[in-house]
Design an enzyme around this catalytic site. Sequence first.
Site, mmCIF file in Angstrom:
data_model
loop_
_atom_site.group_PDB
_atom_site.id
_atom_site.type_symbol
_atom_site.label_atom_id
_atom_site.label_comp_id
_atom_site.label_asym_id
_atom_site.label_seq_id
_atom_site.Cartn_x
_atom_site.Cartn_y
_atom_site.Cartn_z
ATOM 1 N N LYS A 1 0.852 -1.184 0.000
ATOM 2 C CA LYS A 1 0.000 0.000 0.000
ATOM 3 C C LYS A 1 0.882 1.226 0.000
ATOM 4 C CE LYS A 1 -4.528 0.893 0.499
ATOM 5 N NZ LYS A 1 -5.651 -0.025 0.244
HETATM 6 N N1 GLU Z 1 -7.386 0.127 -2.804
HETATM 7 C C1 GLU Z 1 -8.197 -1.022 -3.063
HETATM 8 C C2 GLU Z 1 -8.247 -1.923 -1.856
HETATM 9 O O1 GLU Z 1 -8.109 -1.477 -0.729
HETATM 10 C C3 GLU Z 1 -7.794 -1.733 -4.349
HETATM 11 C C4 GLU Z 1 -6.389 -2.233 -4.416
HETATM 12 C C5 GLU Z 1 -6.011 -2.759 -5.795
HETATM 13 O O2 GLU Z 1 -6.832 -2.749 -6.690
HETATM 14 O O3 GLU Z 1 -4.861 -3.151 -5.921
HETATM 15 O O4 GLU Z 1 -8.506 -3.089 -1.964
#
Ligand code: GLU
Length: 423
Positions: A112
């Site tokens: 992240k």
């Molecule tokens: N930000 C989204 C989540 O928390 C999507 C992450 C992604 O598509 O890699 O799952």
Amino acid sequence: MSNLSYANEHSDAWQTYLAQIDRVAPHLGDLKQYIETLKRPKRALIVDVPIVMDDGSIRHFEGYRVQHNLSRGPGKGGVRYHPNVDLNEVMALSAWMTIKTAVLNLPFGGAKGGIRVDPRQLSPRELERLTRRFTTEISSLIGPQTDIPAPDVGTNPNIMGWMMDTYSMIQGHTVTGVVTGKPVHLGGSLGRVRATGRGVFVTGLQAAQKIGLEVAGSKVAVQGFGNVGSEAAYLFNEANAKIVAVQDHTGTIFNAEGFDVKALQKHVEEHQGVAGFADAQVIDNEAFWDVDMDILIPAALEAQITLERAQNLKAKLVLEGANGPTYPKADDVLVERGVTVVPDVICNAGGVTVSYFEWVQDMASYFWTEEEINERLDKLMIQAINDVWNTAKDKECSLRTAAYILACERILKARKERGIFPG
Ligand code: GLU
């Protein structure tokens, strides 16, 4: 000016995650000896992001990219632009991605990123400069085979387009697979924007059916009316549920008869929030939690369902569209009170699942129709929620612990079989 934050503990998100890991440990048998690996991120990068503002002044922002675990494949996870982003939060969000990709059995680890910034305060040009400089600063970590960012709170397809372009400029050729959630004409996938909300709806329908809750006519309250909350509200409304309360950063609105969701979506598009919507009673933000509801969809930020709120909540079903909305102690209260919680790591996994499809399509340079995507998405989500449900029955635990059992078994098995380098 943004403050340096990585020495502070602004949020409890990482503590929440650690408590969730402690709860799964007794269920892991021999694999428990590897669990320590999940209690620390593999790698974390903190970057300074200086940009020239439109008025010629210079501002510095703090950015992060954390790779929590890569045992099952490249890092995968979004990038958040929000004024409260800090290392603690990004660590937790990266860890939840590790669990989420494993619950869905996607061939990824968890990562992240984020920038401590209020994107609403920046002009489009400033936002672009911020994104391009941040991408450059984290370019040594990301790549289609190493770590693939995507949108999260405060970011969107345009921002992903800039990230893809910046990374491609550095490489000297177009690399569409470095990020997902891109605009469709830049190698994005059909269905990606609506995928997270769709997943909330699909897993919610399954759970409602299992607990004997009739969705048609049910009362739904939604916190957060962004990408996730608005699509989930729309789909529940299409299934004849009544969306009786909606809360976002501009306030809380209520209508016992249910909102016209399409009209509300249009209003939010035009006014950047639910405040001022006609046909709505404005209620106190705290009163949102006491509304007479059958289904609650927290689709905003972490740490929303506290012990006190859990004690009074009227919902029978909680669908975690957000990451980490429920405190561990509140989780216990909800279990005791017989409230079913479909945990974030499966409920909101529709987004990363279609991100996986996007990455596969980019690799193959062959694109699928929206019907194919939604069909494959629904199939994976239904399979996953059923597996989690059956594990919870088997082990007599919550759906969250069951999801963690399935995920941790997959992650730690990979860890065990790969071994620890250098042996
Ligand atoms: N930000 C989204 C989540 O928390 C999507 C992450 C992604 O598509 O890699 O799952």
